[in-house]
Design an enzyme around this catalytic site. Structure first.
Site, PDB file in Angstrom:
ATOM      1  N   GLU A 107       0.803  -1.226   0.000  1.00  0.00           N
ATOM      2  CA  GLU A 107       0.000   0.000   0.000  1.00  0.00           C
ATOM      3  C   GLU A 107       0.837   1.278   0.000  1.00  0.00           C
ATOM      4  OE1 GLU A 107      -3.059  -0.154   2.958  1.00  0.00           O
ATOM      5  OE2 GLU A 107      -3.850  -2.059   2.234  1.00  0.00           O
TER       6      GLU A 107
ATOM      7  N   GLU B 259      -5.583  -9.125   0.912  1.00  0.00           N
ATOM      8  CA  GLU B 259      -6.260  -8.736   2.154  1.00  0.00           C
ATOM      9  C   GLU B 259      -7.727  -8.439   1.883  1.00  0.00           C
ATOM     10  OE1 GLU B 259      -4.892  -5.634   4.769  1.00  0.00           O
ATOM     11  OE2 GLU B 259      -2.810  -5.978   4.196  1.00  0.00           O
TER      12      GLU B 259
END
EC number: 3.2.1.39
Length: 465
Positions: A128, A239
């Protein structure tokens, strides 16, 4: 009496199931912020493999290669060897610690050799980082990110580091939110990787209709957007999850009941069909309970989960269509996308950095969920590589956002968290081809073995017939 065609289909189905990774994200820290040791990882991996009403979750996604500080390899590696758990390795890219991450990777290869290499299904360079570097990430105080050009250079350095080693063919990817992938300014990253990792959390898509009944549609839409930029590359679900407790996000309510529904409608079609790392096994312990909390076993590490994890025939009936919607070039890998949660750090436990990042253990300790844009996204709860509540900035191990993905077969699907305009996301091009299982040591050899075994079974039964 079965026909040869039926036998072949069954054998290939078995081989395919063995090739798909199914596991959880694991941070480097416990929920209270203390560092995990080998025994802690072993206990988690053993619990995941023996969860009641499941066939077991035997893959682990890591956020960092480092045990604490310095360049000592993380103790999750010997734990994975002991528990026969496959690994999606992660190198924390933000914060200027890449030299130590790569040194730890090299040390692990030298120290653990083939026992380690055969478990590795892939390597994620960063988690991220592009989201945190984006306008939305900055507004959400998600923590330190990096520019796409720097991330590409790190990816190349990792390729050079594993060249000529037991991991020389391991597929290298990056994990980010879907809106980071679809942002053209990040296209170079998509071109540089072998697979795209997707972090998606409909729960945090708080500027949209994000009730639990809307969650699957939001997730699927995000996956499709990620797949659109992935071209012929694999998308891995690195995720996703739904919190069992905590504050609401618009129409999204955190509860055990809703976590169960999300598991049934989103998780079950993925499990055993798409490389998937769920968020998360445990992110709370004693009084250390993040808000929100995603842990499926609650405050106690136990094989008895908070809700029934069995996947009924009805919940699995859409698995093939789910796989098709998320896969890049192979039928085996599928990806789904949804929005992301608050940012993370390499420690990987409940501990958002002050930028709204979480510890890699999957709990939140600060930070806020700022919604920006028509479909803004929140960084993921696993924002820190340590995996436990670790306050502080997301600039280094134990402080930045952590999400990682892996797959036992070396192929899977991922999706990035959902958010629209204003975030820096990279658009994937179809430049490089995903490595095939046969191209790398470890998962590839297991996959080949699975297919070979299935072929032998088919041949033997065909002769018998």
């Amino acid at each position: 009496m079965f026909t040869k065609t039926q036998i072949l289909a069954l054998a290939l189905s078995i081989a395919s199931a063995e090739a798909v990774s199914k596991g959880f994200n694991y941070g480097a820290n416990k929920p209270d912020g203390t560092l995990k040791v080998q025994a802690d990882f072993e206990a988690e991996f053993r619990t995941a493999k023996n969860l009641e009403t499941t066939s077991g979750f035997n893959s682990a996604r890591l956020y960092t290669m480092i045990q604490g500080t310095g360049s000592t390899p993380i103790s999750a590696i010997p734990a994975a060897i002991a528990e026969e758990t496959t690994l999606l390795l992660g190198l924390w890219a933000s914060g200027g610690n890449m030299d130590n991450e790569i040194a730890a990777l090299k040390a692990a290869i030298n120290q653990y050799g083939d026992e380690f290499a055969k478990l590795v299904v892939g390597i994620s360079v960063g988690s991220e980082d592009l989201y945190r570097n984006s306008e939305i990430g900055v507004q959400a105080n998600a923590g330190i990110g990096i520019e796409p050009e720097e991330l590409v250079s790190y990816i190349q350095r990792v390729r050079e580091a594993i060249a000529g080693t037991a991991l020389s063919g391991a597929p290298i990817g990056h994990v980010d939110t879907w809106n980071a992938w679809t942002n053209g300014s990040n296209a170079a990253v998509a071109e540089a990787v072998d697979w795209l990792g997707f972090d998606g959390y409909p729960f945090f898509q708080n500027t949209m209709q994000n009730s639990i009944d809307d969650a699957k549609a939001l997730f699927d839409e995000s996956v499709q957007k990620t797949k659109a930029v992935a071209g012929n590359k694999e998308v891995w679900i690195t995720e996703t999850g739904w919190p069992v407790s905590g504050d609401s996000q618009n129409l999204a309510i955190a509860s055990v009941e809703n976590a169960k529904q999300f598991w049934d409608e989103v998780g079950c079609p993925l499990f055993d069909n798409v490389n998937t790392w769920w968020y998360i096994l445990q992110d709370a312990s004693g009084s250390s309970v993040p808000n929100p909390s995603f842990g499926i076993v609650g405050n106690t590490l136990s094989t008895t989960p908070l809700f029934d994890l069995s996947c009924s025939a009805s919940s699995k009936k859409n698995s093939s269509s789910a796989s098709a919607s998320a896969s890049g070039s192979s039928a085996q890998s599928t990806g789904f996308v949804s929005t992301t949660k608050p940012a993370a750090s390499p420690s990987g436990s409940s501990g958002l950095g002050h930028g709204g990042s979480l510890g890699s253990s999957g709990s939140f300790s600060g930070g806020h969920y700022a919604g920006v844009g028509s479909s803004s996204v929140i960084a993921s709860p696993s924002a820190t590589p340590s995996g436990s509540a670790v306050p502080g900035s997301s600039s280094g191990p134990g402080s930045s956002s952590g999400s990682a993905s892996g797959s036992s077969s070396g192929f899977g699907s991922g999706a990035a968290a959902d958010s629209t305009s204003g975030t820096s996301t990279s658009g994937d091009s179809t430049s490089s081809t995903s490595a095939t299982p046969a191209d790398f040591t470890g998962a590839g050899s297991r996959l080949s073995g699975s297919i070979f075994g299935a072929a032998m079974l088919v041949a033997a039964l065909a002769v018998a017939l």
